[in-house]
Design a protein around this motif. Structure first.
Motif, mmCIF file in Angstrom:
data_model
loop_
_atom_site.group_PDB
_atom_site.id
_atom_site.type_symbol
_atom_site.label_atom_id
_atom_site.label_comp_id
_atom_site.label_asym_id
_atom_site.label_seq_id
_atom_site.Cartn_x
_atom_site.Cartn_y
_atom_site.Cartn_z
ATOM 1 N N UNK A 309 16.156 -3.381 -5.244
ATOM 2 C CA UNK A 309 15.658 -4.090 -4.048
ATOM 3 C C UNK A 309 16.774 -4.225 -3.017
ATOM 4 N N UNK A 310 17.993 -3.986 -3.463
ATOM 5 C CA UNK A 310 19.163 -4.054 -2.592
ATOM 6 C C UNK A 310 20.369 -3.614 -3.402
ATOM 7 N N UNK A 311 21.502 -3.425 -2.727
ATOM 8 C CA UNK A 311 22.679 -2.945 -3.449
ATOM 9 C C UNK A 311 22.513 -1.486 -3.793
ATOM 10 N N UNK A 312 23.196 -1.051 -4.828
ATOM 11 C CA UNK A 312 23.218 0.388 -5.108
ATOM 12 C C UNK A 312 22.833 0.725 -6.531
ATOM 13 N N UNK A 313 22.500 -0.303 -7.334
ATOM 14 C CA UNK A 313 22.415 -0.064 -8.768
ATOM 15 C C UNK A 313 21.025 -0.301 -9.338
ATOM 16 N N UNK A 314 20.783 0.383 -10.450
ATOM 17 C CA UNK A 314 19.504 0.197 -11.121
ATOM 18 C C UNK A 314 19.670 0.554 -12.589
ATOM 19 N N UNK A 315 18.828 -0.041 -13.433
ATOM 20 C CA UNK A 315 18.863 0.295 -14.853
ATOM 21 C C UNK A 315 17.779 1.338 -15.134
ATOM 22 N N UNK A 316 18.187 2.424 -15.787
ATOM 23 C CA UNK A 316 17.241 3.475 -16.196
ATOM 24 C C UNK A 316 16.868 3.224 -17.649
ATOM 25 N N UNK A 317 15.582 3.100 -17.921
ATOM 26 C CA UNK A 317 15.135 2.919 -19.311
ATOM 27 C C UNK A 317 14.902 4.306 -19.878
#
Ligand SMILES: Cc1ncc(COP(=O)(O)O)c(C=O)c1O
Length: 387
Positions: A309-317
């Motif tokens: 939703x913001x920033x640069x990161x995400x968790x991939x499941x």
């Protein structure tokens, strides 16, 4: 001070100089000094370069140059240069704040998972730290009801980070105000690590205002590392009440004394070009987001994600029966790809993806990751959930 090992940093330093496709990075593709100067109007470049080259490399103004502090102060409400301390990155800002704001035995509520410093330093002080956990089954959302139960009359500080590393969730201004009010109801201050301030996703909802803008118990931490792509400058800052800034400055006398003079000057240039820098950042994000969306869609049998939703990161499941640390080591060692193991954040069965890399490297990193998944499938590794 006895402190836990910074798990992710140790893992990253093992691989980061050896892999070609680092898509675990938490920042945006760094700028060169030339790229930065080229953001200036042509007629300003030569004189500014001459000024930089002629700068005497002595100690600089200890709290940060007045010019830089004034410009930073203008990005907050009711804030002057006396409310800003320029620090050696957000990491020093957080470290000083913890050492000034909390004492052994104090109760602290800290977001988990997080940039590990945010809970490990309070634990090392040693404070009594309650973790405010973001859970996958709750789409990693900050649960405000849970915060209401975690704070007590003994709570001195609530520590959070939005947009969030590692999940990419972001609070709205209304939600941040609730956090501020919940902390205020027990007399606690709020330290918001805003390392990802100004980094929006295309078409996403507006990000929260800085917590400093909500009132005197809000303390904002910022940095040139993430939104400006300038982590090598090592320039961050604290925005807070004047007495707090003075106390952090006094603590800093024992740590790093003053900012690096050239870094202060380059940060000042970057802040003056914030619009152009944001355009560059947004172009990289837009391209990598499109690549990642397509990649996830094409490999939906193995991976899923929650877009940041913001920033640069995400968790991939991922849907393969292999622990995340083993998978991340295999990706790095055999495919030259770096994706951070979810276990470093307490999320087994996940890898952390960063959207800030150079787009061609990002795309190739994902392509190789898919090859690794296919090779694992072909070698008989079960395609089931590990958690
Ligand atoms: C949430 C958060 N805070 C602070 C930092 C440290 O940043 P800096 O380079 O400004 O010290 C990082 C770096 O990854 C981060 O992700």
């Amino acid at each position: 001070m006895k402190i836990e090992t910074f798990g992710l940093e140790r893992w990253m330093t093992r691989w980061e100089l050896h892999v070609e496709y680092d898509i675990a990075e938490s920042g945006i593709l760094p700028m060169t000094a030339r790229e930065l100067l080229n953001l200036l109007p042509q007629e300003e470049r030569e004189p500014l370069l001459a000024e930089l080259l002629d700068t005497p490399l002595g100690y600089s103004e200890a709290p940060g140059s007045l010019r830089l502090r004034t410009m930073l102060a203008e990005t907050y409400h009711d804030t002057g240069p006396q409310n800003i301390l320029v620090t050696t990155g957000a990491i020093e800002a957080n470290f000083l704040l913890f050492n000034v704001l909390i004492s052994p035995g104090d109760h602290v509520v800290a977001v988990y998972p997080a940039y590990q410093q945010l809970y490990s330093v309070p634990r090392a002080i040693p404070c009594d730290v309650s973790l405010w956990t973001l859970r996958p089954e709750n789409e990693f959302r900050y649960d405000l009801e849970e915060l209401r139960h975690l704070v007590t009359p003994r709570t001195r500080l609530v520590v959070l980070n939005t947009p969030h590393n590692p999940t990419g969730v972001a609070l709205s201004t209304e939600e941040l105000r609730e956090v501020y009010d919940i902390a205020g109801s027990v007399g606690a201050q709020v330290l918001c690590d805003e390392a990802y301030r100004w980094i929006e996703m295309p078409d996403s909802l507006p990000l929260a205002c800085p917590v400093r803008d909500l009132g005197e118990h809000g303390i904002s931490v910022g940095t040139f590392s993430k939104p400006f792509g300038l982590p090598g400058l090592r320039v961050g800052w604290i925005a807070g009440q004047e007495e707090l800034i003075a106390a952090c400055w006094a603590m800093r006398d024992y740590v790093s004394l003053s900012p690096v003079k050239l870094s202060d000057a380059l940060a000042t240039i970057a802040l003056g070009c914030r619009e152009q820098v944001t355009t560059r950042t947004q172009a990289i994000i837009r391209q990598n987001l499109a690549t990642a969306r397509l990649w996830v869609a094409n490999h939906a049998d193995v991976v899923s994600w929650q877009e940041p939703q913001g920033g640069l990161l995400s968790m991939l499941r991922y849907n393969i029966d292999i622990p995340s640390r083993e998978l991340a080591d295999r990706l790095a060692g055999e495919y030259s790809v770096m994706l951070a193991p979810g276990s470093a954040f307490g999320y087994e069965g996940y890898l952390r993806l960063g959207l800030g890399q150079e787009p061609a490297i990002f795309a190739e990193g994902l392509r190789r990751t898919a090859t690794c998944f296919a090779d694992l499938g072909a070698s008989g590794v079960q395609m089931t959930s590990v958690s």
